[in-house]
Design a protein around this motif. Sequence first.
Motif, short mmCIF file in Angstrom:
data_model
loop_
_atom_site.label_atom_id
_atom_site.label_comp_id
_atom_site.label_asym_id
_atom_site.label_seq_id
_atom_site.Cartn_x
_atom_site.Cartn_y
_atom_site.Cartn_z
N UNK A 183 0.80 -1.24 0.00
CA UNK A 183 0.00 0.00 0.00
C UNK A 183 0.83 1.28 0.00
N UNK A 184 2.12 1.18 0.34
CA UNK A 184 2.90 2.41 0.53
C UNK A 184 2.93 3.29 -0.72
N UNK A 185 3.19 2.75 -1.93
CA UNK A 185 3.18 3.64 -3.10
C UNK A 185 1.85 4.33 -3.34
N UNK A 186 0.76 3.74 -2.85
CA UNK A 186 -0.57 4.32 -3.05
C UNK A 186 -0.80 5.59 -2.22
N UNK A 187 -0.03 5.75 -1.12
CA UNK A 187 -0.28 6.89 -0.21
C UNK A 187 0.97 7.72 0.09
N UNK A 188 2.14 7.23 -0.29
CA UNK A 188 3.39 7.93 0.04
C UNK A 188 3.54 9.15 -0.85
#
Length: 377
Positions: free
Chosen positions: A298-303
């Motif tokens: 999920x990190x690339x989706x919100x970083x």
Amino acid sequence: MNTSGKLHFTALLVLLFLAVSCSRMNKAKDLFSKPTAREQYARNFKNDPAAYARWEKSFENALFDSITVTPPYFEAGKFTATGDHIYTYNISLNPGESLRAEVQTDSLKPLVFIDLYRKKTDSAASYEQVESAEFGATEIQYETKQPGIFKILLQPEINSTSAFSVKIVKEPVYSFPVANKSNAAVQSLWGAARDGGRRSHEGIDIFAPRGTPVLAATAGRISSTGNKGLGGKQVWLRDSKRGNSLYYAHLDSIIARPGMRVKAGDTLGLVGNTGNARTTPPHLHFGVYQAYGGAQDPLPYVFKPSPPAVFIPKSDNIFLLATGSANLRKGPSTKAEIGSRASTNDTLQLLGETPHWYHTRLKDENFFIHKSLASPL
């Protein structure tokens, strides 16, 4: 007006009528055929096809260039009429990231053609086109669904002369799911060992005080809520645009209800530590599940990355002189691959510059050289 003048005036009107009619016909045809920006540009060279062929050949050759940059990236320089330049940048993208490349020029506003290619997985040097900017556009934006290497190609029109800047950024497709928090609140990442290594973490943990609002990261529909299993009090949000399901777990309380339509930023619940998080500080476990693709990082989706360092070049020279033996690298970093070497007093063509590196060309190949190792001529 004499007879000769009248005939001349009539001829001009006929030519003007034909030009306007031709333009209208092209626009009408374009509605159905949807020509690319390059195909529209080629119409200007019916009487000089050789010039366009050389320009197009430069574009084809650039697909084999291997310059690599990491967004956020900013470069500034000057297009010159004497050079048939094209700028290429290889970039790694992951699902959840939206790539945006923007070109700014001076008041003359020359055309700049922007194309995006994806490296094929079955070939080391083969690319397929995935996006192309419209005619006259100054930026391109693309959201990837699969991880891969992408190549941005920027090519100014023939004989263009202009100062320019290039900005390349990656932006998350979702907003941050915890109110008043950002990247620094993420303290447990995708893939971390759980239960003594028997399983891995299929999400990220975002730590915040108990009762902090948990937010919808995108518009969608609440598919289910409940209090069960490892996740304790949880909410599932369906993103129909991308076919993803967003998982919010360990909530202290649930506000959303199944079937609700929500928009990005709506409160779904409050941060807690229910389920198997009872012994840990309050936090949100946030997961992204792709239809038929399972759990995603999920990190690339919100970083949200920092913006690039913007600067104004101190020199508008078009050549550099190597001040000593120097490594020419395939990216603006001392960790980038060494592609060649420059010897003392080698002359390099200057394409652009970053705060610490010159983007150069030597023997038909593009490289970067550190600014401490070269000086403008």
